[in-house]
Design an enzyme around this catalytic site. Structure first.
Site, PDB file in Angstrom:
ATOM      1  N   LYS A 174       0.891  -1.601   0.407  1.00 45.79           N
ATOM      2  CA  LYS A 174       0.202  -0.156   0.114  1.00 45.79           C
ATOM      3  C   LYS A 174       1.327   1.343   0.060  1.00 45.79           C
ATOM      4  O   LYS A 174       0.676   2.466  -0.681  1.00 45.79           O
ATOM      5  CB  LYS A 174      -0.608  -0.080   1.412  1.00 45.79           C
ATOM      6  CG  LYS A 174      -2.274  -1.352   1.110  1.00 45.79           C
ATOM      7  CD  LYS A 174      -2.800  -0.728   2.567  1.00 45.79           C
ATOM      8  CE  LYS A 174      -3.662  -2.226   2.986  1.00 45.79           C
ATOM      9  NZ  LYS A 174      -4.655  -2.741   1.786  1.00 45.79           N
TER      10      LYS A 174
ATOM     11  N   LYS B 231      -2.133   1.470   9.277  1.00 40.36           N
ATOM     12  CA  LYS B 231      -2.083   0.439   7.858  1.00 40.36           C
ATOM     13  C   LYS B 231      -1.506  -0.277   7.798  1.00 40.36           C
ATOM     14  O   LYS B 231       0.101   0.080   7.401  1.00 40.36           O
ATOM     15  CB  LYS B 231      -3.283   0.730   7.125  1.00 40.36           C
ATOM     16  CG  LYS B 231      -4.303   1.431   6.875  1.00 40.36           C
ATOM     17  CD  LYS B 231      -4.520   0.647   5.503  1.00 40.36           C
ATOM     18  CE  LYS B 231      -6.186   1.803   5.417  1.00 40.36           C
ATOM     19  NZ  LYS B 231      -5.941   2.363   4.481  1.00 40.36           N
TER      20      LYS B 231
ATOM     21  N   GLY C  25      -8.130  -8.050   3.182  1.00 38.68           N
ATOM     22  CA  GLY C  25      -8.881  -8.129   4.077  1.00 38.68           C
ATOM     23  C   GLY C  25      -9.517  -7.760   5.102  1.00 38.68           C
ATOM     24  O   GLY C  25     -10.247  -8.391   5.957  1.00 38.68           O
ATOM     25  N   GLY C  26      -8.818  -6.804   5.858  1.00 39.55           N
ATOM     26  CA  GLY C  26      -9.696  -5.940   6.386  1.00 39.55           C
ATOM     27  C   GLY C  26      -8.852  -6.031   8.410  1.00 39.55           C
ATOM     28  O   GLY C  26      -8.913  -5.467   8.586  1.00 39.55           O
TER      29      GLY C  26
ATOM     30  N   HIS D   9     -16.898   3.629   0.997  1.00 37.32           N
ATOM     31  CA  HIS D   9     -16.135   2.970   0.115  1.00 37.32           C
ATOM     32  C   HIS D   9     -16.669   3.049  -1.135  1.00 37.32           C
ATOM     33  O   HIS D   9     -17.696   2.284  -1.299  1.00 37.32           O
ATOM     34  CB  HIS D   9     -15.769   1.823   1.250  1.00 37.32           C
ATOM     35  CG  HIS D   9     -14.730   0.269   0.035  1.00 37.32           C
ATOM     36  ND1 HIS D   9     -13.583   0.284   0.405  1.00 37.32           N
ATOM     37  CD2 HIS D   9     -14.784   0.152  -1.187  1.00 37.32           C
ATOM     38  CE1 HIS D   9     -13.248  -1.005  -0.424  1.00 37.32           C
ATOM     39  NE2 HIS D   9     -14.083  -0.690  -1.389  1.00 37.32           N
TER      40      HIS D   9
ATOM     41  N   HIS E 252     -14.057  -3.472   8.777  1.00 34.59           N
ATOM     42  CA  HIS E 252     -13.403  -3.252   7.332  1.00 34.59           C
ATOM     43  C   HIS E 252     -13.311  -4.169   6.710  1.00 34.59           C
ATOM     44  O   HIS E 252     -12.708  -4.356   5.509  1.00 34.59           O
ATOM     45  CB  HIS E 252     -11.599  -2.920   7.513  1.00 34.59           C
ATOM     46  CG  HIS E 252     -11.835  -1.873   9.063  1.00 34.59           C
ATOM     47  ND1 HIS E 252     -12.020  -0.971   8.563  1.00 34.59           N
ATOM     48  CD2 HIS E 252     -11.255  -1.946  10.633  1.00 34.59           C
ATOM     49  CE1 HIS E 252     -11.640  -0.200   9.700  1.00 34.59           C
ATOM     50  NE2 HIS E 252     -11.171  -0.655  10.592  1.00 34.59           N
TER      51      HIS E 252
ATOM     52  N   GLU F  18      -9.403   1.022  -5.672  1.00 32.68           N
ATOM     53  CA  GLU F  18     -10.170   1.162  -4.048  1.00 32.68           C
ATOM     54  C   GLU F  18     -10.353   2.621  -4.080  1.00 32.68           C
ATOM     55  O   GLU F  18      -8.817   3.216  -3.742  1.00 32.68           O
ATOM     56  CB  GLU F  18     -10.021   0.212  -3.236  1.00 32.68           C
ATOM     57  CG  GLU F  18     -10.336  -1.000  -3.735  1.00 32.68           C
ATOM     58  CD  GLU F  18     -10.495  -1.729  -2.220  1.00 32.68           C
ATOM     59  OE1 GLU F  18     -11.336  -2.889  -2.034  1.00 32.68           O
ATOM     60  OE2 GLU F  18      -9.501  -1.549  -1.113  1.00 32.68           O
TER      61      GLU F  18
ATOM     62  N   ARG G  38      -7.144  -8.113  -8.851  1.00 29.36           N
ATOM     63  CA  ARG G  38      -7.371  -9.438  -9.764  1.00 29.36           C
ATOM     64  C   ARG G  38      -8.825  -8.380  -9.949  1.00 29.36           C
ATOM     65  O   ARG G  38      -9.282  -8.002  -9.265  1.00 29.36           O
ATOM     66  CB  ARG G  38      -7.414 -10.648  -8.307  1.00 29.36           C
ATOM     67  CG  ARG G  38      -8.033  -9.493  -6.905  1.00 29.36           C
ATOM     68  CD  ARG G  38      -8.022 -10.594  -5.446  1.00 29.36           C
ATOM     69  NE  ARG G  38      -8.120  -9.786  -4.592  1.00 29.36           N
ATOM     70  CZ  ARG G  38      -9.359  -9.210  -3.301  1.00 29.36           C
ATOM     71  NH1 ARG G  38      -9.985  -9.647  -4.141  1.00 29.36           N
ATOM     72  NH2 ARG G  38      -8.996  -8.260  -2.702  1.00 29.36           N
TER      73      ARG G  38
HETATM   74  P1  ADP Z   1     -11.019  -6.032  -0.129  1.00 30.94           P
HETATM   75  O1  ADP Z   1      -9.701  -6.242   0.168  1.00 30.94           O
HETATM   76  O2  ADP Z   1     -10.901  -4.987  -0.547  1.00 30.94           O
HETATM   77  O3  ADP Z   1     -11.669  -6.139   0.939  1.00 30.94           O
HETATM   78  P2  ADP Z   1     -12.594  -8.487  -1.530  1.00 30.94           P
HETATM   79  O4  ADP Z   1     -14.110  -8.047  -0.614  1.00 30.94           O
HETATM   80  O5  ADP Z   1     -13.167  -8.800  -2.709  1.00 30.94           O
HETATM   81  O6  ADP Z   1     -11.628  -7.226  -1.332  1.00 30.94           O
HETATM   82  O7  ADP Z   1     -11.779 -10.012  -0.666  1.00 30.94           O
HETATM   83  C1  ADP Z   1     -12.298  -9.694   0.596  1.00 30.94           C
HETATM   84  C2  ADP Z   1     -10.409 -10.441   1.152  1.00 30.94           C
HETATM   85  O8  ADP Z   1     -10.612 -11.645   1.364  1.00 30.94           O
HETATM   86  C3  ADP Z   1      -9.499 -10.213  -0.250  1.00 30.94           C
HETATM   87  O9  ADP Z   1      -8.305 -10.298   0.263  1.00 30.94           O
HETATM   88  C4  ADP Z   1      -9.996 -11.690  -0.823  1.00 30.94           C
HETATM   89  O10 ADP Z   1      -8.101 -12.021  -1.709  1.00 30.94           O
HETATM   90  C5  ADP Z   1     -10.134 -12.639   0.383  1.00 30.94           C
HETATM   91  N1  ADP Z   1     -10.822 -13.429   0.518  1.00 30.94           N
HETATM   92  C6  ADP Z   1     -12.669 -13.502   0.109  1.00 30.94           C
HETATM   93  N2  ADP Z   1     -12.783 -14.373   0.128  1.00 30.94           N
HETATM   94  C7  ADP Z   1     -11.644 -15.496   0.404  1.00 30.94           C
HETATM   95  C8  ADP Z   1     -11.868 -16.851  -0.352  1.00 30.94           C
HETATM   96  N3  ADP Z   1     -12.676 -17.406  -0.583  1.00 30.94           N
HETATM   97  N4  ADP Z   1     -10.610 -17.649   0.027  1.00 30.94           N
HETATM   98  C9  ADP Z   1     -10.117 -17.102   0.170  1.00 30.94           C
HETATM   99  N5  ADP Z   1      -9.362 -15.552   0.326  1.00 30.94           N
HETATM  100  C10 ADP Z   1     -10.664 -14.843   0.352  1.00 30.94           C
HETATM  101  P1  ADP Z   2      -7.557  -4.011   2.958  1.00 24.97           P
HETATM  102  O1  ADP Z   2      -6.681  -4.309   1.840  1.00 24.97           O
HETATM  103  O2  ADP Z   2      -7.809  -5.210   4.325  1.00 24.97           O
HETATM  104  O3  ADP Z   2      -9.185  -3.454   2.075  1.00 24.97           O
HETATM  105  P2  ADP Z   2      -8.293  -1.254   2.638  1.00 24.97           P
HETATM  106  O4  ADP Z   2      -6.776   0.048   2.564  1.00 24.97           O
HETATM  107  O5  ADP Z   2      -8.768  -1.281   1.100  1.00 24.97           O
HETATM  108  O6  ADP Z   2      -7.702  -2.325   3.075  1.00 24.97           O
HETATM  109  O7  ADP Z   2      -9.527  -1.073   4.251  1.00 24.97           O
HETATM  110  C1  ADP Z   2     -10.300  -1.445   4.361  1.00 24.97           C
HETATM  111  C2  ADP Z   2     -11.687  -0.705   4.846  1.00 24.97           C
HETATM  112  O8  ADP Z   2     -11.141   0.325   5.640  1.00 24.97           O
HETATM  113  C3  ADP Z   2     -12.253  -0.014   3.568  1.00 24.97           C
HETATM  114  O9  ADP Z   2     -12.695  -0.313   2.985  1.00 24.97           O
HETATM  115  C4  ADP Z   2     -12.562   1.492   5.212  1.00 24.97           C
HETATM  116  O10 ADP Z   2     -14.050   0.788   5.961  1.00 24.97           O
HETATM  117  C5  ADP Z   2     -12.131   0.520   5.780  1.00 24.97           C
HETATM  118  N1  ADP Z   2     -10.423   2.902   5.735  1.00 24.97           N
HETATM  119  C6  ADP Z   2      -9.248   2.152   5.230  1.00 24.97           C
HETATM  120  N2  ADP Z   2      -8.680   3.229   5.345  1.00 24.97           N
HETATM  121  C7  ADP Z   2      -9.077   4.511   5.391  1.00 24.97           C
HETATM  122  C8  ADP Z   2      -8.932   6.088   6.326  1.00 24.97           C
HETATM  123  N3  ADP Z   2      -7.796   6.562   5.674  1.00 24.97           N
HETATM  124  N4  ADP Z   2     -10.344   6.565   7.209  1.00 24.97           N
HETATM  125  C9  ADP Z   2     -11.346   5.844   7.060  1.00 24.97           C
HETATM  126  N5  ADP Z   2     -11.481   4.292   7.191  1.00 24.97           N
HETATM  127  C10 ADP Z   2     -11.055   3.294   6.441  1.00 24.97           C
HETATM  128 MG    MG Z   3      -9.387  -2.928   0.480  1.00 23.30          MG
END
Ligand code: ADP
Ligand code: ADP
Ligand code: MG
Length: 678
Positions: free
Chosen positions: A116, A158, A164-165, A208, A235, A275, A292
């Site tokens: 990131k 972060k 994956g939050g 988001h 998240h 995002e 992806r």
């Molecule tokens: P984000 O990373 O922005 O939250 P997604 O909601 O598409 O995006 O995916 C959530 C996270 O969990 C991603 O890192 C994804 O790769 C992982 N993930 C979701 N479902 C699965 C699964 N069935 N097996 C392994 N990893 C998963």
């Molecule tokens: P991941 O790789 O786990 O998906 P992200 O950077 O996409 O990580 O952030 C996941 C979630 O965390 C976002 O969808 C949002 O809800 C929250 N988030 C991330 N960055 C911020 C921020 N700077 N301020 C508030 N919420 C945030």
């Molecule tokens: Mg994300």
């Protein structure tokens, strides 16, 4: 185009990719672990290759095994799905080395967006707006704290390698920063093998909003509009929709252009998602790029009428993008709800077990169900406990009217969704979709927390119609059984076969007992000469009759009022689906004392069973010990959490059936226990 591809994934995404490949005339190879030998993706694929034991580390994450499977079957390309190896540089590289096409971006783009921090540096140079914060290389805690102080609290720490939050810490004030930093670094190191962090301004009440982008190998990049994924818990996304409510054409173009710039900056090819975090006033900042196909891509497919997996395959085969930016249009509105085997009332604890009854809504133009399981399949503790993704679409009038229609579809589809065998979030999703803030599109990432009272209503009693439906189903089931026996029997007129309340020396009356949550509830039954029943519960009474089919569909008539319900009997419970909700009742049978679930009262002897498959990690009590009610007896590890099995009453531990380190199956008897006579 490819003749044969391998899917390096499992579950719904593997099934979804197979479906498109089949439509395009491409043969498919599934890979599977020992736990997935009979999984739906294996059943659907043309060929399947076993790649190792259940643990993903030893199967779905082993690059060499997957490459070997592709070579052995002659697959020309590999689709990685999401999760697992989908964003893994080494895997992408190994495909290149083996002369197999990786259906995704070039390794350089994965690398560029993998961190990131590095991604933010690149985006800064490309002129993409960034979340204010520090993403430099200096990881000295004092420096990071100074940066946080300068940004102004609250801030978010972060993990640069996070996903994956996971690996995020919200810090409200400077004094909390050092501890939060240390704990974030620990989690980052253990989850991602990299403790590098960045610090960002924590945006309050943000949305988001993400943009789907697509590039080809000929230098074209387009955006396929936005998805709003603001409804999250911890998240993680729960409900997604497209388009984003309130989006203006100008802002859509601006965000789309920023996303295309981001993709171009890293030479992106294939499907990707940029995002953004957006303020309520519409200003937006780059957060990260996922290199992806995203879990929620179906909402984009529904509003564009396109198949994104088909686009991925065409681009990977070297074809240009099928459409140019000006040819892309939004039509209607779509929602996706993630149906999970998890218990919302227990902090969303994952649940495992067999799907003894699974009835998703019927698929049609408006309703789509992407799933990796069917009735009879198992939700295992080894992988993500997703059951399905429910996607709905509708259109009509302006954007707000389309959303309203699609929302009505979502509510109906959730009301029709019936899952028995594992705890699940269907009712929770239905309440979420119905809550006023969501209906009014008053969205931000704090919605679930704020609406807690609405989403988790305190309930004091089960409604009478639920009990009446459960009782009627019980009586009809008994009658059907008695009739079946009578048909097989030489003396059909024998009173021993009748189940119409006739008993030796007994009146035509009885009581059916159920337990709802902690309360025992009783429905008294009188058999009517008409063949119906008079049911009484909590002071109310109805005359009831009806029909029950073998799938549990109940058509009831209560005092002339028709009620449709589904009542499924499984593992000593009655799952009553009525008016869009599920109620779980335990059937209390006064004649039957055998252990069930966590154990059963009566007789002094208890069988204590495993609530889910897992591993025994500690025996806390010793065999022969006298213990008090509630004393911990043993600890089971399942789904990455510890579960304590406690004494159901004061008594004696007769014997343990397993030792430390043993793997136990769902429902396995763990402890023999003798309760003290009262
Ligand atoms: P984000 O990373 O922005 O939250 P997604 O909601 O598409 O995006 O995916 C959530 C996270 O969990 C991603 O890192 C994804 O790769 C992982 N993930 C979701 N479902 C699965 C699964 N069935 N097996 C392994 N990893 C998963
Ligand atoms: P991941 O790789 O786990 O998906 P992200 O950077 O996409 O990580 O952030 C996941 C979630 O965390 C976002 O969808 C949002 O809800 C929250 N988030 C991330 N960055 C911020 C921020 N700077 N301020 C508030 N919420 C945030
Ligand atoms: Mg994300």
């Amino acid at each position: 185009m490819f003749e044969k591809i391998l899917i390096a994934n499992r579950g719904e995404i593997a099934c979804r990719v197979i479906k498109t490949a089949r439509r395009m005339g491409i043969r498919t190879v599934a890979v599977y672990s020992e736990a997935d030998a009979d999984a739906r993706h294996v059943r659907l694929a043309d060929e399947a290759v076993l790649i190792g034991p259940a643990a993903a580390r030893e199967s779905y994450l082993v690059i060499e095994r997957i490459i070997a499977a592709a070579k052995a079957t002659g697959a020309q390309a590999i689709h990685p799905g999401y999760g697992f190896l989908s964003e893994n540089e080494a895997f992408c590289h190994a495909c290149d080395e083996a002369g197999i096409v990786f259906i995704g971006p070039p390794v350089s783009a994965i690398r560029a967006m993998g961190s990131k921090s590095e991604a933010k540096k690149l985006m800064e140079a490309a002129g993409v707006p960034l979340t204010p914060g520090y993403h430099g290389d200096d990881q000295d805690p004092a420096r990071l704290q100074r940066e946080a102080d300068a940004i102004g609290y609250p801030v978010l720490i972060k993990a640069a390698a996070g996903g994956g939050g996971k690996g995020m810490r919200l810090v409200e004030k400077g004094a909390d920063f050092p501890d939060a930093l240390a704990s974030c670094k620990r989690e980052a190191a253990s989850s991602f093998g990299d403790d590098h962090v960045l610090v960002e301004k924590y945006i309050t009440r943000p949305r988001h909003i993400e943009i789907q982008v697509f590039g080809d190998a000929h230098g074209n990049v387009v955006y396929l509009f936005e998805r709003d994924c603001s409804v999250q818990r911890r998240h993680q996304k729960v409900l997604e929709e497209a388009p984003a409510p309130g989006m203006t054409p100008e802002r859509r173009t601006a965000m789309g252009q920023a996303a295309v710039d981001a993709a171009r900056a890293v030479g992106y090819v294939g499907a990707g998602t940029v995002e953004f975090i957006a303020n309520q006033d519409g200003s937006f900042y780059f957060m990260e790029m996922n290199t992806r196909l995203q879990v929620e891509h179906p909402v984009t497919e529904m509003i564009t009428g396109l198949d994104l997996v088909e686009w991925q395959l065409r681009v990977a085969a070297g074809e240009p993008l099928p459409l140019a930016q000006e040819q892309l249009r939004i039509r209607g509105h779509a929602f996706e709800a993630r149906i999970y085997a998890e218990d919302p009332d227990k902090g969303f604890l994952p649940s495992t077990g067999r799907l003894v009854h699974l009835a998703p809504p019927a698929e049609n133009l408006h309703v789509r169900v992407d799933t990796g399981v069917e009735e009879g399949d198992e939700i295992s503790p080894h992988y993500d406990p997703m059951i399905a993704k429910l996607i709905v679409w509708d259109e009509g009038g302006d954007a707000a009217a389309s959303r309203e229609r699609a929302l009505a579809r979502l509510l109906q589809a959730l009301a029709d969704y019936r899952v028995v065998g594992v705890a699940n979030n269907v009712d929770f999703l239905a309440r979420l979709a119905a809550c006023p803030a969501f209906a009014n599109a008053d969205l931000d990432t704090g919605l679930i927390e704020r609406e807690h009272a609405y989403l988790f209503p305190a309930e004091t009693a089960a409604p009478a119609e639920v009990l009446f439906a459960a009782a009627l189903a019980e009586l009809l089931r008994e009658r059907a059984l008695a009739e079946k026996r009578a048909r097989r029997d030489a003396h059909p007129a024998s009173p021993w076969h009748a189940r119409d309340g006739w008993r030796l020396n007994a009146a035509a009356r009885r009581v059916l007992r159920f337990r709802w949550q902690e309360q025992e509830v009783a429905v008294s039954v009188a058999y009517l000469p008409s063949g119906g029943y008079r049911l009484e519960y909590a002071g109310g009474a109805v005359s009831a009759h009806g029909e029950l089919n073998p799938r549990g569909l109940l058509r009831a008539d209560f005092d002339g009022r028709r009620l449709d319900a589904t009542v499924i009997a499984a593992a000593g419970r009655r799952h009553v689906f009525v008016q869009g909700r599920a109620w779980v009742l335990a059937a209390v049978d006064p004649l039957h004392h055998a252990g069930e679930g966590g154990g059963a009262e009566g007789g002094g002897g208890w069988q204590m069973r495993a609530p889910m498959p897992g591993k025994v990690i500690a025996l806390v009590a010793s065999a022969g010990a006298r213990v008090e009610k509630g004393a911990p007896l043993l600890i089971l590890e399942a789904m990455k959490m510890e579960h304590t099995i406690a004494a159901p009453a004061a008594g004696t531990v007769k014997a343990f059936r397993f030792g430390v380190g043993d793997q136990v199956g769902d429902g396995a008897e763990l402890v023999e226990f003798e309760a003290l006579a009262e």
